[in-house]
Design a protein around this motif. Sequence first.
Motif, short mmCIF file in Angstrom:
data_model
loop_
_atom_site.label_atom_id
_atom_site.label_comp_id
_atom_site.label_asym_id
_atom_site.label_seq_id
_atom_site.Cartn_x
_atom_site.Cartn_y
_atom_site.Cartn_z
N SER A 243 0.83 -1.20 0.00
CA SER A 243 0.00 0.00 0.00
C SER A 243 0.86 1.25 0.00
O SER A 243 0.57 2.23 -0.70
N ILE B 104 0.39 1.28 -4.86
CA ILE B 104 -0.20 0.39 -5.88
C ILE B 104 -1.71 0.61 -5.93
O ILE B 104 -2.41 0.51 -4.93
N THR B 105 -2.19 0.92 -7.13
CA THR B 105 -3.61 1.23 -7.32
C THR B 105 -4.39 0.08 -7.93
O THR B 105 -5.62 0.04 -7.79
N ALA B 106 -3.72 -0.82 -8.63
CA ALA B 106 -4.41 -1.91 -9.30
C ALA B 106 -3.58 -3.19 -9.21
O ALA B 106 -2.36 -3.16 -9.39
N SER C 282 -5.89 -0.25 -3.36
CA SER C 282 -5.81 -0.87 -4.68
C SER C 282 -7.11 -1.59 -5.03
O SER C 282 -7.86 -2.01 -4.15
N GLN D 30 1.09 -0.26 -10.60
CA GLN D 30 0.25 -1.45 -10.76
C GLN D 30 1.08 -2.70 -10.51
O GLN D 30 2.31 -2.68 -10.64
#
Length: 266
Positions: free
Chosen positions: A68, A72-74, A95, A154
Amino acid sequence: MVTASYPARVTSDDADLGEELVRLASADNFRDVAGPGYPTADGGRVRRGVLFRSNELTLTDEDADALSRLGITAIFDLRDAHEVEAHPDAPVPGSTWRHIEVKGIPMEAVATLESREEGLAVMGEVYRGFVEKEGGRAAFGELLREIAAGTGPQLFHCTAGKDRTGWASVLLLHLAGVAPGTILEDYLTTNTISSATRTKYLGMVREHLGPDKVDVYETVMVADAAYLQQAYGAVDAAYGSIDAYLAEGLGLGPDTLAALRVRLLD
């Protein structure tokens, strides 16, 4: 499934996590797709802190927090549905999770392996399938389109982080203009950083199936240049080049390919 023999640690302050090596106790094949910032053909470097790769994310809370903090978003999970059900990913704060299924090593074939040659044949079929099977092409095309459209860091992964994840990383590094020899070295890095896990499971093979089966089952637990060559050979046979495979096989248009390079390059 994968647990390293060392504790989780972050080798930087939180603000600099994307620029330093982050090692996770509960996902030992987690790493930056860019490596140390691989050099590219045009004299640049692959941008770090943008794309990450891993084995399955059966994470400790500490490791989930470390991801986190990387921003990271995806997260793209490339595993089969039954793999996801057996070992669901831990949630990573901040995410979203997306399932993009790619067929990996068929467990029914692994369960009946009797020789090293049979193991090598299974792995060759897996890697050729990334290129030859419509489902594999559709999934890798979807993954790369999602990465191209992304705006934050990502992560993509499979179970061991070596085959499906390895092939996706090969394609991304090729697009960035990384030299083939460096791409191969990066692919084989799995064998080094996941050696403790491999040793653990081969020890279980030795104990339960006998020492003669260790060499047999090792074939499905390693990254091997010969496996990668199977995929390259399938690309050459069907498309003539990786670039043609990306465009024709995966259906990636010029805008998507350009967007991927923008994300990848400094």
